[in-house]
Every structure is written in structure tokens, then in C-alpha cells.
Motif scaffolding. Structure first.
Motif, short mmCIF file in Angstrom:
data_model
loop_
_atom_site.label_atom_id
_atom_site.label_comp_id
_atom_site.label_asym_id
_atom_site.label_seq_id
_atom_site.Cartn_x
_atom_site.Cartn_y
_atom_site.Cartn_z
N UNK A 131 0.82 -1.21 0.00
CA UNK A 131 0.00 0.00 0.00
C UNK A 131 0.86 1.26 0.00
N UNK A 132 1.86 1.31 0.88
CA UNK A 132 2.74 2.48 0.94
C UNK A 132 3.50 2.65 -0.37
N UNK A 133 4.03 1.54 -0.92
CA UNK A 133 4.74 1.61 -2.19
C UNK A 133 3.85 2.13 -3.31
N UNK A 134 2.60 1.72 -3.33
CA UNK A 134 1.67 2.17 -4.36
C UNK A 134 1.37 3.66 -4.22
N UNK A 135 1.20 4.13 -2.99
CA UNK A 135 0.95 5.55 -2.75
C UNK A 135 2.12 6.39 -3.26
N UNK A 136 3.36 5.99 -2.92
CA UNK A 136 4.53 6.74 -3.37
C UNK A 136 4.66 6.70 -4.90
N UNK A 137 4.38 5.55 -5.51
CA UNK A 137 4.51 5.43 -6.95
C UNK A 137 3.49 6.32 -7.68
N UNK A 138 2.25 6.31 -7.23
CA UNK A 138 1.22 7.14 -7.85
C UNK A 138 1.53 8.63 -7.65
N UNK A 139 1.98 8.98 -6.44
CA UNK A 139 2.35 10.38 -6.18
C UNK A 139 3.50 10.81 -7.08
N UNK A 140 4.48 9.91 -7.30
CA UNK A 140 5.59 10.22 -8.19
C UNK A 140 5.13 10.44 -9.62
N UNK A 141 4.17 9.62 -10.08
CA UNK A 141 3.64 9.81 -11.43
C UNK A 141 2.93 11.15 -11.56
N UNK A 142 2.12 11.49 -10.58
CA UNK A 142 1.40 12.78 -10.62
C UNK A 142 2.38 13.94 -10.64
N UNK A 143 3.46 13.84 -9.84
CA UNK A 143 4.47 14.90 -9.84
C UNK A 143 5.16 14.99 -11.20
N UNK A 144 5.40 13.86 -11.84
CA UNK A 144 6.11 13.86 -13.12
C UNK A 144 5.32 14.55 -14.22
N UNK A 145 4.01 14.63 -14.08
CA UNK A 145 3.19 15.28 -15.09
C UNK A 145 3.44 16.79 -15.14
N UNK A 146 4.06 17.33 -14.09
CA UNK A 146 4.36 18.76 -14.08
C UNK A 146 5.71 19.12 -14.66
N UNK A 147 6.52 18.12 -15.04
CA UNK A 147 7.85 18.40 -15.60
C UNK A 147 7.71 18.99 -17.00
N UNK A 148 8.32 20.14 -17.28
CA UNK A 148 8.22 20.75 -18.62
C UNK A 148 8.88 19.87 -19.68
N UNK A 149 8.54 20.11 -20.92
CA UNK A 149 9.11 19.36 -22.02
C UNK A 149 10.63 19.52 -22.03
N UNK A 150 11.30 18.45 -22.44
CA UNK A 150 12.76 18.47 -22.57
C UNK A 150 13.10 17.82 -23.91
N UNK A 151 13.11 18.60 -25.00
CA UNK A 151 13.32 18.04 -26.34
C UNK A 151 14.60 17.22 -26.43
N UNK A 152 14.58 16.11 -27.14
CA UNK A 152 15.75 15.24 -27.22
C UNK A 152 16.86 15.87 -28.04
N UNK A 153 18.13 15.68 -27.66
CA UNK A 153 19.24 16.24 -28.44
C UNK A 153 19.59 15.42 -29.66
N UNK A 154 19.18 14.14 -29.70
CA UNK A 154 19.53 13.26 -30.82
C UNK A 154 18.32 12.43 -31.25
N UNK A 155 17.26 13.08 -31.77
CA UNK A 155 16.04 12.33 -32.13
C UNK A 155 16.26 11.33 -33.26
N UNK A 156 17.31 11.53 -34.05
CA UNK A 156 17.57 10.62 -35.18
C UNK A 156 18.33 9.36 -34.74
#
Length: 568
Positions: free
Chosen positions: A179-204
Motif C-alpha cells: 500500500x505504501x509503495x503504491x501511494x509513493x509510486x502514484x504520487x511520483x507519477x502525478x508529480x512527473x506530469x508537471x515536468x516541462x518538455x525536454x526536447x531530445x538532443x539526438x532524435x535521429x
């Protein structure tokens, strides 16, 4: 408001910080809870001995770093790192569910599989979190951002280790762990949704799944810049050194100090929080820039306080009863040991943060994540070798305090080796020590100095101290043109020798001096003129930046240094 405080309020950093903190926390909660649960209930899970099971779990967790780091680096260079972070967090949620299934099914194989996947989660996220920092942070924020990441990681390790042990014991067992692991994992995912875009340096980039070929290719990328590669070696050595100390804490507490489980927590908390404090202090001591002079300072502290810990440790416990943390604190000798552990952590922070920032700053953007992946491979390799070496020495009768002393002496040897190969570290340390022990320096206009390419810094006075002040303020190496008579004393000769100063004798430089200046500028170097009246015809084709230094009074001599706008 400090830049670290500003970063913690900025959308381009806070979501990443929270995401990585929760990820490190969850990794350690689940990993430690599994190890404790399997250790104390081994008979109901397997016929393997608890100590064998604990080492098997540690090996399974670290195996993905060897197998998948090269692939993780490629993926982080090819795709948007913000999107990848969210996918990694979704993977983490799935891993917790796999662990929960292992508990429900009472299956050791499923639990060990989830532990392997936890290692994979860390392997995938490592290159992302370090390679994304230079994309979202300015040059002056890079040290502060790395300090926060390192401090947050070690605090998460501490909290996760303690919480994992509690969940496996007194707070409910396998259901509570899931239960605790699931709470931390879901909270981490929700936090990650706020990270701004970081375009890749080598898309090719075409991802090669062959781990052997790509591992060697990543190592080759890391070797393109010598200072980057040796910084990676320094980082890996620190992880070996720190992991070796952490691994001995339980046995050291029980067999040397005569302490109980709560005393182990006291030592762990002191050491871990010391690293956090040292990491946070780095930004202040380095004036918000990558200050390589702190690295030798850190290695000196790691050696001295490692040795003192060895000498301060008693021969064995004073009594037969195990002492709790409070009872141990009543003994005067304990405070010296705790001070050593705290200072080991603090100087470890001084050592590690500038190295991470240098790797990020000086590695090519197109394959920065793959360089960091190579760093993770070396980190894992060094920790495994360190654990095997420590086990061999302890198995041959070496005491734990003596092991600490041997590790400290090895740290000194490694430091001398690295600084011999890259004198820039030691040169920066000498300059940093000379300047900050006698002056309070305030520098403005350093943004005028180009990051690369030829330029000339024109100092208003011909003085060696002015040159040292400019070295301390400017993180880019400067080749000074200096009258040999100003470079007196062994320290100044070392500093100017390592910056490849262009010497001349007398009031008027001879013609070869101007030829050397032309050659340095043609090579794209930054040249510092300490006698502009005698060198007025030099470097006419390069941007010239006037430098003024204004001394003021105070407890320490106050120096204001200003770099003016370039002119040709």
C-alpha cells in the motif's frame, strides 16, 4: 532568496525534484522491506540462509545497471525526457503491483523479479534526471540543482531504509508495504506530469539493444573529455567509499560500539544527513558556479575523518548489553565518532556535487545521457568491487575500524592519482583557498565572458593577486600573460604553471610573446593581459573585455571585480 529556494518554487525544477525524491524513497522502502522480511522470515520462503538471501537480493537489484544502462542512455538522448519520466513512473506503479502479487502468492521468485524491476526502474531514470538538469537550469543554477538532487536522494535513502524496516516489522507486514509503495509510486507519477518538455538532443539516434557494444560506445563518449571521464571515476570512487561505510554500520554498531538497532539508525542518520548538508553548502561555497576547487577539499576531509573514525573507534563493546541510541549518546567517545561520520558526509557532499555538475556541463549535449549512463555503469561496478574487497579483507581478519582506515588511505591515493592526471582540480583548490581565506570577492559582468572561443581579459593592473582573483571568479581556464617576476613562490609558480601562463621578462615583452598570444587566440583560448600598457598591440582581432578590481575594507579585504562589455 537563495537560488536553491527559487528552484524549489520553480515549475522547471520542483516537479522533477519531487519525482526523483519519491522514486528514491520508494526504491529504498520496497528494497529494504523485502530484505528485512525475507531475512527474518527466511524459513517460510526458502531453504537459503538469510545472509545468502540478502546478498542475492543486493546482486539482483544492481544487475540491471550493467545490463540496461547503455540502452537507458540511448533512450534518454533520443526521446523527450519529460515523457520518458512519466513512462518510468507508470512502470514503477506496475512494479509495486508485481511485488504485491509476490506477497499474496508467497512467491520468492515473484518478489525477486520485482526487485530486479526496481533496479531496472532506477537504471532507466538515472540518465534522465541528470541529463535533464542542464536543459532546464541556467549555468548559475546547475550547482544548486545538483545539490538539491543529491541531498534529496540521500534523505530519501535514509527515510526509505527506516520506513522499509518498520513496515516489514511492526507496522503491518506485506499488505502495508504494498500500500505504501503504491501511494509513493502514484504520487511520483502525478508529480512527473508537471515536468516541462525536454526536447531530445539526438532524435535521429537508432537505439542499439546490444548491451555490450553500446556499453563500450558509452564509455568511449565519456572518454572524449578527459576531465569528464576522470570526474566519473571520482564519482564512482565516492559511491564505493560511501557504500562501504554504510554496509558496515550494522556490524560496526553491534560488535564495536555495543549498540542496538536504534544505534544503527543513529549512525545512518548522522552520515546521510551530513551528505545532505555538504551538498547544500556547495552552492554557497562555490558562488553558484561549478567550483572544482571544492573537490580536493572534499577528498581531504574524506581522508582525514575516515582515519580519525578508525582511531576513535573502541576495540570492542564495553559491556554485554546492547545499548540503544540514547544510552550510546551518554558515552563521551560516541560524540567524536558521530562528528567524524557527520564530517565525512559533509565533505562527501563537497566532493560529489561539483563532479556531477562538471560531467553535465562539459559533456556534449548530443550524448550527455549516454555519458551519464556510462557513469552509472562505473558506479555499479565500483560498488560491487568495493563490497567484494571489503568482504575479503574482513574475512581475512581485518577489523571494521581498520577497514575504515585502509579505505581512507586508499582515498588519499586515488585523490593524488586523479589530481596528478588533471591538475586543474588542484589548481582550482589552491586558488580557491588562497582567495577565500583572505578576501571577500563579489564579481559582476561574468556573463560577458564567452563560454568558448577566443577573447582577451584586460586587467587594469599588473598584479599576481589580480590574476588569482580573476581565476577564482571565472570558471573558464585563463592563460595569463605575465611578467615572470610576479610569479614568485612555489604556490604561484604552480598555479601559473598549470594555467600555462605566457611569461616574459622585463618591462617590454619580446616578439615571441606576441606570437604565443596569437597562437593561444587562434586555438580559441581565453587570454588574460596583466600589463595592457605593454601589450596594447596584442590580440587586436579578439573581443577585449576590460576588468576592474576595487578593493574595500572590512573584516576580510573586500574586492569588487567587474567585467565590462566586449569591444574589438
Amino acid at each position: 532568496m537563495s537560488s536553491q529556494t527559487r528552484l524549489l518554487r520553480a515549475r522547471r525544477f520542483l516537479p522533477l525534484f519531487v519525482t526523483q525524491f519519491l522514486g528514491a524513497l520508494n526504491d529504498n522502502v520496497l528494497k529494504n522491506a523485502m530484505v528485512v522480511l525475507l531475512t527474518f522470515q527466511a524459513a517460510s520462503w526458502t531453504a537459503l540462509k538469510p545472509e545468502v538471501l540478502a546478498n542475492l537480493a543486493a546482486g539482483i537489484f544492481i544487475l540491471p545497471f550493467f545490463l540496461f544502462s547503455a540502452t537507458a542512455g540511448q533512450i534518454a538522448d533520443k526521446y523527450d525526457k519529460a515523457v520518458l519520466t512519466r513512462l518510468v513512473k507508470l512502470l514503477e506503479i506496475g512494479i509495486v503491483l508485481v511485488a504485491g502479487a509476490g506477497f499474496v502468492l508467497h512467491s520468492l521468485e515473484v518478489l525477486l523479479a520485482s526487485l530486479f524491476l526496481l533496479g531496472l526502474h532506477s537504471t532507466l531514470f538515472g540518465p534522465i534526471k541528470y541529463a535533464i538538469l542542464p536543459q532546464h537550469l541556467g549555468e548559475k543554477e546547475l550547482v544548486g540543482g545538483n545539490a538539491l538532487i543529491e541531498a534529496g536522494t540521500f534523505v530519501a535513502i535514509l527515510i526509505g531504509t527506516l520506513l522499509g524496516g518498520l513496515l516489514a516489522g511492526d507496522l503491518g507486514g506485506s499488505g502495508a508495504i504494498t500500500l505504501v509503495g503504491l501511494v509513493f509510486a502514484v504520487a511520483g507519477y502525478l508529480a512527473s506530469r508537471g515536468i516541462p518538455q525536454a526536447p531530445p538532443p539526438a532524435p535521429e539516434l537508432k537505439v542499439n539493444l546490444n548491451p555490450i557494444v553500446e556499453t563500450w560506445r558509452n564509455i568511449a563518449f565519456s572518454r572524449e573529455n578527459r576531465s569528464v571521464f576522470l570526474s566519473i571515476m571520482g564519482i564512482s570512487w565516492f559511491w564505493l567509499y560511501g557504500a562501504m561505510f554504510l554496509a558496515q554500520f550494522p556490524a560496526y554498531t553491534k560488535n564495536v560500539l555495543g549498540g542496538s538497532e536504534t544505534a544503527v539508525t543513529l549512525l545512518l542518520a548522522t552520515f546521510t544527513l551530513g551528505i545532505g548538508v555538504g551538498s547544500m553548502l556547495c552552492e554557497r561555497l562555490s558562488a553558484e558556479r561549478v567550483e572544482l576547487g571544492l573537490v580536493p577539499f572534499g577528498s581531504i576531509g574524506l581522508t582525514l575523518f575516515g582515519l580519525d573514525l578508525a582511531f576513535a573507534s573502541p576495540a570492542g563493546p564495553a559491556g554485554s548489553d546492547a545499548l540503544g541510541a540514547l544510552a550510546l549518546l551518554e558515552q563521551a567517545a560516541t560524540w567524536r565518532i558521530l562528528a567524524d561520520l557527520a564530517l565525512l558526509g559533509i565533505f562527501g557532499g563537497f566532493f560529489i556535487v561539483p563532479l556531477y555538475a562538471l560531467v553535465q556541463q562539459r559533456s556534449a549535449a548530443a550524448h550527455r545521457a549516454r555519458v551519464i549512463a556510462a557513469n552509472n555503469i562505473f558506479n555499479a561496478l565500483f560498488m560491487v568491487v568495493g563490497a567484494l574487497a571489503a568482504a575479503a579483507m574482513l574475512g581475512n581478519g581485518l577489523s571494521i575500524p581498520a577497514l575504515f582506515g585502509v579505505a581512507a588511505l586508499c582515498n588519499a591515493a586515488v585523490a593524488v592519482f586523479i589530481y596528478g592526471l588533471v591538475p586543474e582540480f588542484l589548481q582550482r583548490f589552491v586558488v580557491w583557498l588562497l582567495i577565500h581565506s583572505a578576501y571577500r570577492l563579489r564579481a559582476t559582468g561574468l556573463e560577458q565572458v564567452p563560454h568558448d572561443g577566443a577573447a582577451v581579459l584586460v586587467c587594469e593592473r599588473a598584479d599576481a593577486i589580480d590574476a588569482l582573483l580573476l581565476m577564482a571568479a571565472c570558471r573558464r581556464p585563463i592563460r595569463f600573460v605575465i611578467d615572470r617576476r610576479l610569479s614568485h613562490g612555489p604556490l604561484l609558480r604552480f598555479v601559473f604553471g598549470e594555467c600555462r601562463a605566457i611569461y616574459y621578462d622585463g618591462a617590454v615583452p619580446p616578439a615571441p610573446t606576441f606570437s604565443e598570444i596569437d597562437a593561444a587566440l587562434a586555438a580559441g583560448e581565453l587570454v588574460g593581459l596583466l600589463a595592457p600598457h605593454a601589450l596594447s598591440d596584442a590580440a587586436s582581432a579578439a573581443p577585449r573585455l576590460p576588468v576592474t578590481l576595487t578593493p574595500r575594507g572590512g573584516l576580510f579585504s573586500r574586492i569588487d571585480l567587474a567585467v565590462g562589455a566586449p569591444a574589438n
